[in-house]
Design a protein around this motif. Structure first.
Motif, mmCIF file in Angstrom:
data_model
loop_
_atom_site.group_PDB
_atom_site.id
_atom_site.type_symbol
_atom_site.label_atom_id
_atom_site.label_comp_id
_atom_site.label_asym_id
_atom_site.label_seq_id
_atom_site.Cartn_x
_atom_site.Cartn_y
_atom_site.Cartn_z
ATOM 1 N N ARG A 238 -63.671 94.294 -12.237
ATOM 2 C CA ARG A 238 -64.753 94.058 -11.278
ATOM 3 C C ARG A 238 -64.392 94.659 -9.917
ATOM 4 O O ARG A 238 -65.247 95.273 -9.257
ATOM 5 C CB ARG A 238 -65.011 92.561 -11.148
ATOM 6 C CG ARG A 238 -66.175 92.249 -10.224
ATOM 7 C CD ARG A 238 -66.481 90.767 -10.183
ATOM 8 N NE ARG A 238 -67.163 90.329 -11.403
ATOM 9 C CZ ARG A 238 -66.656 89.490 -12.274
ATOM 10 N NH1 ARG A 238 -65.445 88.982 -12.087
ATOM 11 N NH2 ARG A 238 -67.345 89.123 -13.343
ATOM 12 N N TYR A 241 -64.721 98.424 -10.256
ATOM 13 C CA TYR A 241 -66.116 98.856 -10.294
ATOM 14 C C TYR A 241 -66.752 98.775 -8.904
ATOM 15 O O TYR A 241 -67.520 99.664 -8.517
ATOM 16 C CB TYR A 241 -66.900 97.998 -11.279
ATOM 17 C CG TYR A 241 -68.383 98.270 -11.237
ATOM 18 C CD1 TYR A 241 -68.905 99.476 -11.688
ATOM 19 C CD2 TYR A 241 -69.271 97.318 -10.728
ATOM 20 C CE1 TYR A 241 -70.259 99.742 -11.637
ATOM 21 C CE2 TYR A 241 -70.626 97.575 -10.671
ATOM 22 C CZ TYR A 241 -71.119 98.789 -11.131
ATOM 23 O OH TYR A 241 -72.453 99.051 -11.065
ATOM 24 N N GLN A 242 -66.443 97.714 -8.172
ATOM 25 C CA GLN A 242 -66.982 97.605 -6.816
ATOM 26 C C GLN A 242 -66.483 98.745 -5.937
ATOM 27 O O GLN A 242 -67.250 99.324 -5.161
ATOM 28 C CB GLN A 242 -66.599 96.252 -6.218
ATOM 29 C CG GLN A 242 -67.299 95.071 -6.875
ATOM 30 C CD GLN A 242 -66.793 93.732 -6.361
ATOM 31 O OE1 GLN A 242 -65.820 93.676 -5.604
ATOM 32 N NE2 GLN A 242 -67.438 92.650 -6.783
ATOM 33 N N ASP A 245 -68.312 101.942 -7.092
ATOM 34 C CA ASP A 245 -69.710 101.948 -6.657
ATOM 35 C C ASP A 245 -69.808 102.199 -5.150
ATOM 36 O O ASP A 245 -70.704 102.942 -4.695
ATOM 37 C CB ASP A 245 -70.348 100.611 -7.020
ATOM 38 C CG ASP A 245 -71.844 100.609 -6.756
ATOM 39 O OD1 ASP A 245 -72.563 101.382 -7.413
ATOM 40 O OD2 ASP A 245 -72.289 99.851 -5.873
ATOM 41 N N LYS A 397 -69.477 104.373 -14.038
ATOM 42 C CA LYS A 397 -70.172 103.966 -15.260
ATOM 43 C C LYS A 397 -69.180 103.535 -16.336
ATOM 44 O O LYS A 397 -69.407 102.525 -17.041
ATOM 45 C CB LYS A 397 -71.030 105.126 -15.760
ATOM 46 C CG LYS A 397 -71.867 104.781 -16.979
ATOM 47 C CD LYS A 397 -72.732 105.959 -17.395
ATOM 48 C CE LYS A 397 -73.574 105.625 -18.615
ATOM 49 N NZ LYS A 397 -74.415 106.764 -19.033
ATOM 50 N N LYS A 400 -67.823 100.204 -15.407
ATOM 51 C CA LYS A 400 -68.834 99.175 -15.644
ATOM 52 C C LYS A 400 -68.956 98.867 -17.134
ATOM 53 O O LYS A 400 -69.105 97.704 -17.531
ATOM 54 C CB LYS A 400 -70.183 99.645 -15.092
ATOM 55 C CG LYS A 400 -71.284 98.606 -15.233
ATOM 56 C CD LYS A 400 -72.597 99.116 -14.650
ATOM 57 C CE LYS A 400 -73.704 98.083 -14.783
ATOM 58 N NZ LYS A 400 -74.984 98.592 -14.232
ATOM 59 N N GLU A 404 -68.325 95.280 -18.767
ATOM 60 C CA GLU A 404 -69.311 94.553 -19.565
ATOM 61 C C GLU A 404 -68.746 94.188 -20.941
ATOM 62 O O GLU A 404 -68.967 93.074 -21.440
ATOM 63 C CB GLU A 404 -70.572 95.401 -19.725
ATOM 64 C CG GLU A 404 -71.346 95.591 -18.419
ATOM 65 C CD GLU A 404 -72.521 96.536 -18.578
ATOM 66 O OE1 GLU A 404 -72.589 97.200 -19.644
ATOM 67 O OE2 GLU A 404 -73.354 96.615 -17.658
#
Length: 471
Positions: A238, A241-242, A245, A397, A400, A404
């Motif tokens: 997480r 990914y943050q 992004d 991506k 992420k 997930e």
């Protein structure tokens, strides 16, 4: 016994044995023969009895001793449980591909066998069933302890002694454990033996329950460790990914890729500049050729024949004025000379204008080329930025997607923890045995019979020696 008078009933050399061979003519011959036969049969029975009496004495002595000792022999009751080791179901208990999971190999089966016989489980069995105070297992070491172990009925008659250490009780319990496996299948059989059939079944049941619970605990611990690892991985993914992004958003702003109309504007500018560039290059070629031709004709004194000179309105007017001056009577030389000077100056001006126009188009072409280069450089930088943005977006991506997937696995861990079950199927529960495994009546009968026969034979063989000893 009847005897015929006047006749001897003994054989020569064998006193005491009657001989009726000389009495065949005697009227009492049949009775005499019967008496002789009866006396001979009695002597034979006595001889056989005297010969086999020692054998019978030894034989029946062993049989009677065995019958007296049989109730005193310690009983050994064996209880057992049978299980089948199944493939590992811990990965996904709801999976439809469970039959495709690999079956346990020999090493895995041997590990389970070793775990069943491990001191850790034995220690819990001792604590669960209170074996530290059980006379059968907690008998003190030495002869008294051995006697109490193999003859529990005598335990209350023995003097009290210090109870043994837990290690001794555990060793005694381990010595009563039997674990076996079928090499042709995944079946494992194990159980304890004891002098009490109920105790043997109880100990085996405790071991089976502990083994099943321990295997479930191990699988739950593995699930919990996996859950903790997934929690850490989710937090890390997480954060990654943050960051990814945020990097994409920041790069969109710094590279101006967020303005989607800029690319269309650059394409339009490049199209217009390219068209103007092509036209300018054509004009450069045309004006340069024209200027070079005019300069060459000017140097060859044939400039008045140049197309630009001939088509020039000013030249045409000067030529008309010169023709009108030449047509006047009088002195015309100064006026004609002045017109000729004007014609030369106008021709020089036309040549200079052609050269200036050529230089202007060259300069314009150079500026257009610089603009085209600038637009193309900006488009190239934008394309590189777009490629870098795609890399950043691809990384974001991928991060992420992994996040997930990890979240899905983490969510499944809860249901997996509730569905954890031992990879074991119990096919035979331990039950109190109805008969003792030791002593075996059939084997005891056969052994007693063989021992009695052997003792009788030895007694019969040594009977003369025994008779002389006890005479």
């Amino acid at each position: 016994m009847r005897q015929s008078p006047g006749h001897s009933l003994t054989r020569a050399g064998q006193p005491g044995v009657r001989d009726a061979s000389g009495l065949r003519g005697d009227p009492a011959y049949p009775a005499i023969v019967d008496d002789v036969a009866a006396e001979t049969s009695t002597d034979t029975v006595q001889a056989w009895f005297q010969r086999f009496a020692p054998f019978a004495a030894g034989f029946f002595a062993v049989v009677i001793a065995a019958m007296l000792a049989w109730p005193l022999l310690p009983r050994r009751y064996e209880a057992s449980a049978s299980i089948v080791l199944l493939p590992d179901k811990n990965n996904d208990p709801s999976s439809s591909t469970r039959p495709l999971q690999p079956a346990p190999d020999d090493n895995a089966i041997q590990s389970d066998v070793d775990f069943i016989a491990s001191p850790a489980l034995a220690k819990i069995v001792i604590a669960t069933n209170g074996l530290m105070t059980d006379p059968e297992f907690a008998a003190p070491p030495g002869f008294a302890g051995t006697l109490a172990t193999f003859a529990p009925v005598l335990a209350p008659l023995l003097p009290p002694r210090q109870p043994p250490a837990e290690s001794i009780v555990r060793a005694r319990l381990q010595a009563r454990l039997k674990v076996s496996r079928d090499r042709r299948s995944y079946t494992v059989t194990f159980g304890y033996w004891s002098a009490d059939p109920v105790k043997a079944a109880t100990l085996t049941t405790s071991l089976l329950s502990l083994y099943m619970a321990a295997q479930g605990d191990r699988k739950r611990d593995a699930v919990r460790r996996t859950t903790g690892w997934l929690d850490e991985r989710v937090a890390l993914l997480r954060s990654q990914y943050q960051s990814a992004d945020a990097a994409v958003r920041s790069f969109l702003e710094t590279s101006n890729l967020i303005d989607t109309g800029a690319q269309a504007s650059l394409d339009h500018q490049l199209n217009m500049l390219s068209t103007a560039m092509a036209q300018a290059k054509a004009q450069v070629v045309e004006t340069t050729t024209r200027a070079a031709m005019l300069q060459a004709m000017q140097a060859a004194k044939t400039i008045e024949n140049a197309p630009d000179i001939l088509l020039s309105p000013a030249i045409q007017k000067l030529k008309e004025a010169r023709a009108a001056a030449l047509a006047k009577p009088g002195i015309w030389a100064p006026e004609a000379q002045a017109i000729d000077d004007q014609l030369g100056a106008e021709s020089a001006r036309i040549v200079a204008g052609a050269v200036a126009e050529s230089r202007e188009w060259i300069e314009r072409t150079s500026r257009l080329d610089a603009e085209v280069r600038s637009v193309r450089a900006e488009m190239t930088a934008r394309t590189r930025a777009q490629l870098h943005l795609e890399d950043l977006q691809r990384d974001a991506k991928a991060t992420k997607s992994v996040l997930e997937e990890t979240l899905v696995r983490l969510n499944n861990q809860t249901s997996l923890l509730r569905a954890v079950a031992p990879d074991v199927e119990v096919i035979a529960e331990p039950e109190p045995p109805l008969t003792a495994a030791f002593p075996n009546p059939l084997l005891g009968f056969i052994g007693t019979l063989l021992a009695a026969c052997l003792t009788g034979a030895v007694t019969m063989w040594r009977a003369p020696l025994l008779a002389r000893v006890f005479a």
